[in-house]
Design a protein around this motif. Structure first.
Motif, short mmCIF file in Angstrom:
data_model
loop_
_atom_site.label_atom_id
_atom_site.label_comp_id
_atom_site.label_asym_id
_atom_site.label_seq_id
_atom_site.Cartn_x
_atom_site.Cartn_y
_atom_site.Cartn_z
N LEU A 41 -2.94 13.98 1.24
CA LEU A 41 -1.62 12.65 1.80
C LEU A 41 -1.04 13.04 2.72
N LEU A 49 -5.31 6.42 1.70
CA LEU A 49 -5.85 7.12 0.70
C LEU A 49 -7.68 6.91 0.89
N GLU A 50 -7.88 5.29 0.39
CA GLU A 50 -9.43 5.06 0.20
C GLU A 50 -10.46 4.49 1.36
N CYS A 84 -0.86 10.54 6.46
CA CYS A 84 0.27 10.29 6.66
C CYS A 84 1.14 10.33 7.95
N ARG A 92 2.58 7.33 -2.82
CA ARG A 92 1.15 7.14 -3.11
C ARG A 92 0.63 5.62 -3.12
N GLU A 93 1.42 5.09 -3.93
CA GLU A 93 1.52 3.55 -3.55
C GLU A 93 1.48 2.84 -2.40
N GLN A 94 2.93 4.00 -1.38
CA GLN A 94 2.70 3.21 -0.52
C GLN A 94 1.85 3.47 0.66
N ALA A 95 0.85 5.34 0.24
CA ALA A 95 0.06 5.18 1.37
C ALA A 95 -0.95 4.00 1.24
N ASP A 96 -1.35 3.98 0.14
CA ASP A 96 -2.48 3.22 -0.55
C ASP A 96 -2.17 1.79 0.36
N ARG A 97 -1.12 1.21 0.19
CA ARG A 97 -0.88 0.22 1.34
C ARG A 97 -0.90 -0.39 2.28
N GLY A 142 -3.75 1.96 3.44
CA GLY A 142 -4.79 1.54 4.19
C GLY A 142 -5.28 3.16 4.16
N ASP A 157 5.47 9.33 -6.46
CA ASP A 157 4.36 8.40 -6.78
C ASP A 157 4.47 7.12 -6.17
#
Length: 492
Positions: free
Chosen positions: A475, A164-165, A479, A155-160, A162, A152
């Motif tokens: 994902l 993921l989306e 990374c 996913r949060e750090q990958a979203d930060r 940029g 989890d």
């Protein structure tokens, strides 16, 4: 040993600054018998109002219920892990519309009902996203957390970051290549397909009733063979020249899958693309023609040489099967030089070249046939050797069109005069894809970056012992292939 920091005057905040948790102050530090350190903290005076805000309605409470002690886990301080003990209040929430009746103090550094500090959670995700730990399990062991918590956080750090989306980075040279996700799954032949006869010899029994419209299936037909249940592939889109890494990865390798991803990009992004590097795959060509009509297709030179080398191998195997009625063995002269036939002419020593030539000539017409196929491969490589060592903007001269035409004509003439079916097919394939091959020779671009990232994808999958979830694999791939862009490979 106990060190009280509440009455140390000017040094009272030194331990708190060393701990570095915003909104918490250290009141005591003690060492236990096992050598670990116990750090007792309380809410800082300037953070008490923010800590007393209800996490549901954000209204600051003024009615305390009781004192409680929580033990959130934190990052290591040096080689030791600290054991935090936070003494805080439990508050009542008097807002009638709020569903929360009571809550404990929470801060940005330690969230509501969280057993971890925010920096420990972020550190666990960064270990995987930045490539410090090769797998989620390794990061979980390093931080003392469970696999779901670390995933989890990834996913949060990958979203930060940029990953993921969001829109893809602007590129001028786009690379496409597919990579297999795991191994194909096979359905073994059914036991109902093969049944023993009265003579004890297995006989194929069809899985479905056989009508008079067709013959009865014999042993070895399709009904008694293993069939593919799933052959999963991912298609990756790579920035060849800009250094942005792998832009995205989609599941499936059909033309519609590739076209759908291209359609989701903005028109300005698609118009910016000048070249698209691919292997000789018609699926990619169909999608490119639909959504990137102005882009020039580049056929990767590696796949062209591989096709020619496979043609030589195919000729050698056919000669062996025709001449000996079996596959090649160690004592067969043409089999003994199979590795030398795959090497480049300029990389052969005089001794190795003489071995190839003499061995094939001594075999007679069959050996000369293999030799002609090997020479055709070298002639095709001479055409590709005209490619400049860098793109046009790097200062390298573009090869002369007359030289390209001269060497290509020599290759076509040799294949036509050889009268070998495999060489005729090779020449036909080169003629079909010549526009893309010519663009590769004149532009100097290749799809090597995509091939390199495919190796990173496979290595990451091996480190994880395979993936069950395709989303997690994409994902992790994103990374792993963007670390150079994010400065993780050169932190200095």
């Amino acid at each position: 040993m106990n060190e009280d920091t509440t009455d140390l005057g000017t040094g009272a905040g030194d331990a708190s600054r060393l701990l570095g948790l915003e909104g918490l102050v250290v009141v005591a530090v003690s060492r236990r018998e096992d050598g670990s350190r116990l750090v007792e903290v309380v809410t800082a005076p300037d953070a008490q109002e923010a800590a007393a805000a209800c996490p549901g309605c954000a209204v600051v409470s003024v009615q305390a219920k009781e004192w409680v002690i929580t033990r959130p886990r934190d990052v290591r301080l040096g080689a030791e892990r600290l054991d935090l003990r936070w003494r805080k209040r439990r508050w009542y929430c008097r807002e009638k519309r709020c569903q929360i009746r009571a809550f404990t103090e929470c801060l940005p550094s330690v969230g509501h009902r969280s057993r971890l500090t925010s920096r420990l959670r972020a550190q666990a995700g960064d270990l995987v996203v930045d490539g410090v730990c090769s797998s989620v399990s390794a990061a979980a062991r390093s931080c003392g957390l469970s696999w779901p918590v670390v995933m989890d956080s990834v996913r949060e750090q990958a979203d930060r970051a940029g990953l993921l989306e969001g829109p893809a980075d602007a590129v001028s040279v786009l690379g496409m290549d597919e990579v297999r996700r795991g191994r194909p799954r096979w359905r073994p032949p059914s036991t109902q397909d093969i049944a023993p006869t009265s003579a004890g010899v297995p006989e194929t029994v069809p899985s479905e009733p056989v009508t008079d419209a067709g013959p009865t299936p014999q042993r070895g037909d399709e009904c008694s063979r293993a069939r593919t249940l799933a052959d999963r592939w991912h298609v990756g889109f790579t920035d060849i020249t800009g250094g942005a890494g792998m832009l995205a990865q989609i599941e499936g390798r059909t033309s519609d899958d590739v076209a759908y991803w291209l359609a989701t990009q903005t028109p300005a992004w698609r118009h910016r693309i000048q070249f698209v590097a691919i292997d000789m795959c018609t699926i990619f060509v169909s999608a490119i023609r639909r959504y990137l009509p102005a882009a020039q297709i580049i056929v990767d030179r590696f796949h062209v040489v591989k096709l020619a080398t496979d043609t030589v191998t195919e000729v050698r195997r056919r000669i062996t099967m025709t001449r000996r009625g079996r596959r090649g063995r160690t004592n067969d002269p043409e089999w003994a030089i199979r590795n030398l036939l795959g090497r480049n002419r300029e990389n052969l020593s005089p001794k190795a070249f003489a071995k190839i030539w003499n061995t094939l000539v001594e075999l007679g017409n069959d050996g000369v046939t293999i030799l002609k196929a090997w020479i055709a491969k070298d002639l095709l490589r001479q055409v590709l050797a005209l490619t400049p060592s860098g793109p046009p903007d790097s200062g390298h001269a573009v090869p002369d069109r007359s030289r390209i035409s001269q060497r290509l004509t020599k290759f076509y003439t040799w294949c036509a005069d050889a009268n070998i079916p495999e060489l005729d097919r090779l020449a036909t394939t080169i003629d079909t894809w010549w526009d893309g091959i010519h663009n590769a020779i004149t532009s100097g671009h290749s799809n090597a970056a995509s091939e390199g990232y495919n190796r990173v994808v496979k290595l990451d999958a091996r480190n994880a012992y395979g993936y069950r979830n395709p989303d997690n694999q994409r994902l992790r791939t994103r990374c792993a292939t963007t670390r150079r862009k994010r400065g993780c490979l050169n932190p200095g």
